[in-house]
Design a protein around this motif. Structure first.
Motif, PDB file in Angstrom:
ATOM      1  N   PRO A   1      -4.263   7.518  -4.524  1.00  0.00           N
ATOM      2  CA  PRO A   1      -4.047   6.087  -4.672  1.00  0.00           C
ATOM      3  C   PRO A   1      -2.963   5.642  -3.996  1.00  0.00           C
ATOM      4  O   PRO A   1      -1.730   6.000  -4.221  1.00  0.00           O
ATOM      5  N   ARG A   2      -2.948   4.277  -3.383  1.00  0.00           N
ATOM      6  CA  ARG A   2      -1.544   3.416  -2.987  1.00  0.00           C
ATOM      7  C   ARG A   2      -1.731   2.265  -3.478  1.00  0.00           C
ATOM      8  O   ARG A   2      -3.032   1.635  -3.759  1.00  0.00           O
ATOM      9  N   LEU A   3      -0.567   1.676  -3.787  1.00  0.00           N
ATOM     10  CA  LEU A   3      -0.622   0.217  -4.206  1.00  0.00           C
ATOM     11  C   LEU A   3      -1.225  -0.789  -3.307  1.00  0.00           C
ATOM     12  O   LEU A   3      -0.793  -0.693  -1.920  1.00  0.00           O
ATOM     13  N   PRO A   4      -1.823  -1.748  -3.909  1.00  0.00           N
ATOM     14  CA  PRO A   4      -2.333  -2.831  -2.865  1.00  0.00           C
ATOM     15  C   PRO A   4      -1.182  -3.873  -2.479  1.00  0.00           C
ATOM     16  O   PRO A   4      -0.116  -3.727  -3.315  1.00  0.00           O
ATOM     17  N   HIS A   5      -1.172  -4.448  -1.441  1.00  0.00           N
ATOM     18  CA  HIS A   5       0.046  -5.406  -1.016  1.00  0.00           C
ATOM     19  C   HIS A   5       0.168  -6.221  -2.226  1.00  0.00           C
ATOM     20  O   HIS A   5       1.461  -6.624  -2.502  1.00  0.00           O
ATOM     21  N   GLU A   6      -0.695  -6.722  -3.124  1.00  0.00           N
ATOM     22  CA  GLU A   6      -0.342  -7.459  -3.856  1.00  0.00           C
ATOM     23  C   GLU A   6       0.481  -6.941  -5.175  1.00  0.00           C
ATOM     24  O   GLU A   6       1.437  -7.994  -5.648  1.00  0.00           O
ATOM     25  N   GLU A   7       0.607  -5.915  -5.123  1.00  0.00           N
ATOM     26  CA  GLU A   7       1.616  -5.231  -6.043  1.00  0.00           C
ATOM     27  C   GLU A   7       2.737  -4.672  -5.611  1.00  0.00           C
ATOM     28  O   GLU A   7       3.676  -4.332  -6.283  1.00  0.00           O
ATOM     29  N   ALA A   8       2.791  -4.726  -4.373  1.00  0.00           N
ATOM     30  CA  ALA A   8       4.144  -3.946  -3.780  1.00  0.00           C
ATOM     31  C   ALA A   8       4.789  -4.571  -2.736  1.00  0.00           C
ATOM     32  O   ALA A   8       5.850  -4.324  -2.158  1.00  0.00           O
ATOM     33  N   CYS A   9       4.195  -5.729  -2.435  1.00  0.00           N
ATOM     34  CA  CYS A   9       5.010  -6.807  -1.361  1.00  0.00           C
ATOM     35  C   CYS A   9       5.188  -8.153  -1.905  1.00  0.00           C
ATOM     36  O   CYS A   9       4.341  -8.854  -2.862  1.00  0.00           O
ATOM     37  N   LEU A  10       6.286  -8.889  -1.510  1.00  0.00           N
ATOM     38  CA  LEU A  10       6.614 -10.196  -1.586  1.00  0.00           C
ATOM     39  C   LEU A  10       6.272 -11.055  -0.439  1.00  0.00           C
ATOM     40  O   LEU A  10       6.805 -10.524   0.682  1.00  0.00           O
ATOM     41  N   TRP A  11       5.594 -12.029  -0.333  1.00  0.00           N
ATOM     42  CA  TRP A  11       5.400 -12.735   0.914  1.00  0.00           C
ATOM     43  C   TRP A  11       6.369 -14.097   0.532  1.00  0.00           C
ATOM     44  O   TRP A  11       5.773 -15.246   0.128  1.00  0.00           O
ATOM     45  N   LEU A  12       7.231 -14.187   0.973  1.00  0.00           N
ATOM     46  CA  LEU A  12       8.280 -15.451   0.995  1.00  0.00           C
ATOM     47  C   LEU A  12       8.160 -16.424   2.248  1.00  0.00           C
ATOM     48  O   LEU A  12       8.101 -15.976   3.392  1.00  0.00           O
TER      49      LEU A  12
END
Length: 188
Positions: free
Chosen positions: A177-188
């Motif tokens: 498994p890999r983390l989804p973007h919601e858990e690994a990324c900030l969209w600023l």
């Protein structure tokens, strides 16, 4: 190519006994050295353990879980970095004062060497995959033992290991498994 390198390639679980030719290793380095680093500092250094004797010397430094795979790989690479990378700035980046800036700040030069050397280690992994090699990065090892055995003369520091070779068997195992973007990324 990107689909192959990032989506289909998997971390090696085993290697065939097919040797990795020196020409492949030279091509590997020629590819990875072209990847960008900050200020073109290029601090990574690579120790290619190709012989059985060289690989056996590293055995006592390996974590138990890494011994079998490391010993079975045709090539084991010590991904290193040179803490005095700035001494090569005359060739790599002759910007006036740059060498002295890094030479005067050990904290800055150590952080820069480690960060950019790690980046270059990732380039090694991707270049190896592009050349059809299987890879297994490893961090379970005694860096002090490795540095004493292999790197003392150069003054390089060990960062991580990469087992290299040609794949054996099924390499299409399910991806972890890999983390989804919601858990690994900030969209600023």
């Amino acid at each position: 190519m990107a689909e192959e390198l990032f989506m289909r390639c998997r971390t090696a679980e085993s290697f065939s006994d097919r040797p990795v030719g020196e020409d492949v290793l030279y091509r590997l380095y020629d590819m990875l050295r072209m990847g960008p680093t900050s200020g073109n500092c290029s601090p990574a250094r690579f120790a290619f353990l190709k012989t059985e004797e060289a690989r056996q010397k590293i055995r006592p430094a390996l974590s138990l879980g890494n011994v079998e795979l490391a010993m079975s790989a045709p090539v084991l690479v010590i991904v290193c970095y040179d803490p005095l990378f700035f001494e090569k700035f005359e060739t790599l980046n002759p910007m006036p004062g740059l060498r002295d800036w890094f030479a005067a700040d050990v904290g800055l030069s150590d952080e820069t060497a480690f960060r950019n050397g790690t980046l270059q280690g990732a380039y090694l992994i991707m270049a190896a995959r592009a050349l059809g090699l299987a890879v297994r990065p490893m961090s379970g090892f005694d860096a002090v033992m490795v540095e004493e055995e292999y790197l003392r003369k150069q003054g390089w520091r060990a960062n991580f290991l990469v087992a290299l070779g040609y794949p054996e068997g099924d390499v299409s195992s399910p991806r972890a498994p890999r983390l989804p973007h919601e858990e690994a990324c900030l969209w600023l």
